[in-house]
Design a protein around this motif. Structure first.
Motif, PDB file in Angstrom:
ATOM      1  N   UNK A  60       0.692  -1.147  -0.200  1.00 53.62           N
ATOM      2  CA  UNK A  60      -0.028  -0.167  -0.083  1.00 53.62           C
ATOM      3  C   UNK A  60       0.919   1.159   0.134  1.00 53.62           C
ATOM      4  N   UNK A  61       2.086   0.992   0.592  1.00 54.70           N
ATOM      5  CA  UNK A  61       3.088   2.183   0.627  1.00 54.70           C
ATOM      6  C   UNK A  61       3.700   2.633  -0.750  1.00 54.70           C
ATOM      7  N   UNK A  62       3.924   1.418  -1.580  1.00 50.53           N
ATOM      8  CA  UNK A  62       4.366   1.320  -2.685  1.00 50.53           C
ATOM      9  C   UNK A  62       3.218   1.960  -3.849  1.00 50.53           C
ATOM     10  N   UNK A  63       2.176   1.398  -3.548  1.00 52.15           N
ATOM     11  CA  UNK A  63       0.896   2.262  -4.432  1.00 52.15           C
ATOM     12  C   UNK A  63       0.724   3.610  -4.245  1.00 52.15           C
ATOM     13  N   UNK A  64       1.005   4.172  -2.905  1.00 52.37           N
ATOM     14  CA  UNK A  64       1.020   5.775  -2.587  1.00 52.37           C
ATOM     15  C   UNK A  64       1.846   6.460  -3.423  1.00 52.37           C
ATOM     16  N   UNK A  65       3.186   5.705  -3.578  1.00 52.59           N
ATOM     17  CA  UNK A  65       4.258   6.451  -4.141  1.00 52.59           C
ATOM     18  C   UNK A  65       3.780   6.333  -5.816  1.00 52.59           C
ATOM     19  N   UNK A  66       3.545   5.177  -6.370  1.00 56.21           N
ATOM     20  CA  UNK A  66       3.381   5.098  -7.633  1.00 56.21           C
ATOM     21  C   UNK A  66       2.229   6.227  -8.124  1.00 56.21           C
ATOM     22  N   UNK A 125      12.532  10.473 -19.297  1.00 55.46           N
ATOM     23  CA  UNK A 125      13.473  11.177 -19.614  1.00 55.46           C
ATOM     24  C   UNK A 125      12.988  12.757 -20.031  1.00 55.46           C
ATOM     25  N   UNK A 126      11.750  12.967 -20.750  1.00 57.94           N
ATOM     26  CA  UNK A 126      11.308  14.035 -20.836  1.00 57.94           C
ATOM     27  C   UNK A 126      10.849  14.942 -19.329  1.00 57.94           C
ATOM     28  N   UNK A 127      10.128  14.012 -18.672  1.00 53.41           N
ATOM     29  CA  UNK A 127       9.853  14.519 -17.198  1.00 53.41           C
ATOM     30  C   UNK A 127      11.006  15.187 -16.477  1.00 53.41           C
ATOM     31  N   UNK A 128      12.187  14.220 -16.465  1.00 54.70           N
ATOM     32  CA  UNK A 128      13.664  14.831 -15.894  1.00 54.70           C
ATOM     33  C   UNK A 128      13.844  16.106 -16.573  1.00 54.70           C
ATOM     34  N   UNK A 129      13.792  16.160 -18.036  1.00 51.67           N
ATOM     35  CA  UNK A 129      14.185  17.238 -18.679  1.00 51.67           C
ATOM     36  C   UNK A 129      13.232  18.425 -18.261  1.00 51.67           C
ATOM     37  N   UNK A 130      12.180  18.199 -17.930  1.00 46.42           N
ATOM     38  CA  UNK A 130      11.176  19.291 -17.515  1.00 46.42           C
ATOM     39  C   UNK A 130      11.302  19.608 -15.748  1.00 46.42           C
ATOM     40  N   UNK A 131      12.195  19.223 -15.127  1.00 42.64           N
ATOM     41  CA  UNK A 131      12.464  19.203 -13.813  1.00 42.64           C
ATOM     42  C   UNK A 131      11.267  18.595 -13.023  1.00 42.64           C
ATOM     43  N   UNK A 132      10.757  17.645 -13.514  1.00 40.25           N
ATOM     44  CA  UNK A 132       9.494  16.905 -12.496  1.00 40.25           C
ATOM     45  C   UNK A 132       9.939  16.185 -11.832  1.00 40.25           C
ATOM     46  N   UNK A 133       9.877  16.228 -10.413  1.00 42.76           N
ATOM     47  CA  UNK A 133      10.600  15.354  -9.435  1.00 42.76           C
ATOM     48  C   UNK A 133       9.843  13.781  -9.832  1.00 42.76           C
ATOM     49  N   UNK A 134      10.772  12.912  -9.785  1.00 40.65           N
ATOM     50  CA  UNK A 134      10.223  11.473  -9.975  1.00 40.65           C
ATOM     51  C   UNK A 134      10.687  10.859  -8.699  1.00 40.65           C
ATOM     52  N   UNK A 135      10.713  11.471  -7.702  1.00 38.13           N
ATOM     53  CA  UNK A 135      11.017  10.722  -6.355  1.00 38.13           C
ATOM     54  C   UNK A 135       9.681  10.888  -5.534  1.00 38.13           C
ATOM     55  N   UNK A 136       9.480   9.995  -4.679  1.00 35.79           N
ATOM     56  CA  UNK A 136       8.268  10.117  -3.607  1.00 35.79           C
ATOM     57  C   UNK A 136       8.376   9.327  -2.360  1.00 35.79           C
ATOM     58  N   UNK A 137       7.982   9.788  -1.443  1.00 38.67           N
ATOM     59  CA  UNK A 137       7.878   8.821  -0.190  1.00 38.67           C
ATOM     60  C   UNK A 137       6.544   8.344   0.196  1.00 38.67           C
ATOM     61  N   UNK A 138       6.269   7.249   0.224  1.00 42.18           N
ATOM     62  CA  UNK A 138       4.955   6.637   0.488  1.00 42.18           C
ATOM     63  C   UNK A 138       4.712   6.139   1.891  1.00 42.18           C
ATOM     64  N   UNK A 139       3.583   6.215   2.246  1.00 47.47           N
ATOM     65  CA  UNK A 139       3.358   5.873   3.657  1.00 47.47           C
ATOM     66  C   UNK A 139       1.816   4.923   3.740  1.00 47.47           C
ATOM     67  N   UNK A 140       1.732   4.384   4.770  1.00 44.94           N
ATOM     68  CA  UNK A 140       0.548   3.583   4.850  1.00 44.94           C
ATOM     69  C   UNK A 140       0.389   3.396   6.342  1.00 44.94           C
ATOM     70  N   UNK A 141      -0.949   3.846   6.933  1.00 48.41           N
ATOM     71  CA  UNK A 141      -1.127   3.683   8.176  1.00 48.41           C
ATOM     72  C   UNK A 141      -2.349   2.609   8.351  1.00 48.41           C
ATOM     73  N   UNK A 142      -2.129   1.708   9.015  1.00 52.82           N
ATOM     74  CA  UNK A 142      -2.999   0.400   8.882  1.00 52.82           C
ATOM     75  C   UNK A 142      -4.359   0.850   9.976  1.00 52.82           C
ATOM     76  N   UNK A 143      -5.317   0.722   9.297  1.00 49.15           N
ATOM     77  CA  UNK A 143      -6.628   1.445  10.047  1.00 49.15           C
ATOM     78  C   UNK A 143      -6.857   0.308  11.213  1.00 49.15           C
ATOM     79  N   UNK A 144      -7.562   0.681  12.199  1.00 50.20           N
ATOM     80  CA  UNK A 144      -8.082   0.118  13.252  1.00 50.20           C
ATOM     81  C   UNK A 144      -7.316  -1.017  14.012  1.00 50.20           C
ATOM     82  N   UNK A 145      -6.207  -0.495  14.283  1.00 46.72           N
ATOM     83  CA  UNK A 145      -5.333  -1.062  15.249  1.00 46.72           C
ATOM     84  C   UNK A 145      -4.861  -0.388  16.366  1.00 46.72           C
TER      85      UNK A 145
END
Length: 127
Positions: free
Chosen positions: A4-10, A34-54
């Protein structure tokens, strides 16, 4: 949980790439990146998932500390020196029901690591 954290990043990265992708017709994902990189679009991210109801109330001994379960067992042959308390683990076997495996080497490594972590926690740390 980690999936779920990977899905958030994607989803974050896809949302950043979509404006560029909609303006052009790319033959591959690599061309789009390559085009996104050339246009300075950030292609990195941090994903998180908080397990509900615990949660768990340690005083009451009630609650749901986990949302998923796996089943397994570990069997060990241990030699103990009853005079000194020193011990040697001679054989350790683990059995886990993981349904199906995406990567058997990862599963073996994870179960071995978990066993050693538990052994250290129980045998070497002051509880």
């Amino acid at each position: 949980m980690y999936g779920a954290a990977v899905l958030d990043v994607c989803e974050q990265i896809k949302a950043r790439m979509e404006p560029v992708a909609s303006r052009n017709n790319f033959n591959s994902f690599a061309e789009l990146a390559v085009v996104c990189f050339a246009e300075r679009i950030d292609l990195s991210a941090h994903g998180f998932f908080i397990t509900p109801d615990i949660g768990f109330d340690w005083k009451m001994g009630k609650g749901k500390p986990f949302r998923y379960f796996t089943y397994g067992a570990a069997f060990s042959e241990v030699e103990i020196d009853t005079f000194t308390g020193d011990f040697h683990t001679r054989v350790a076997n683990r059995i886990m029901d993981l349904v199906f495996s995406l990567n058997p080497a990862t599963d073996v490594g994870q179960t071995e690591g978990a066993f050693i972590q538990g052994l250290g926690w129980l045998a070497l740390e002051e509880l």
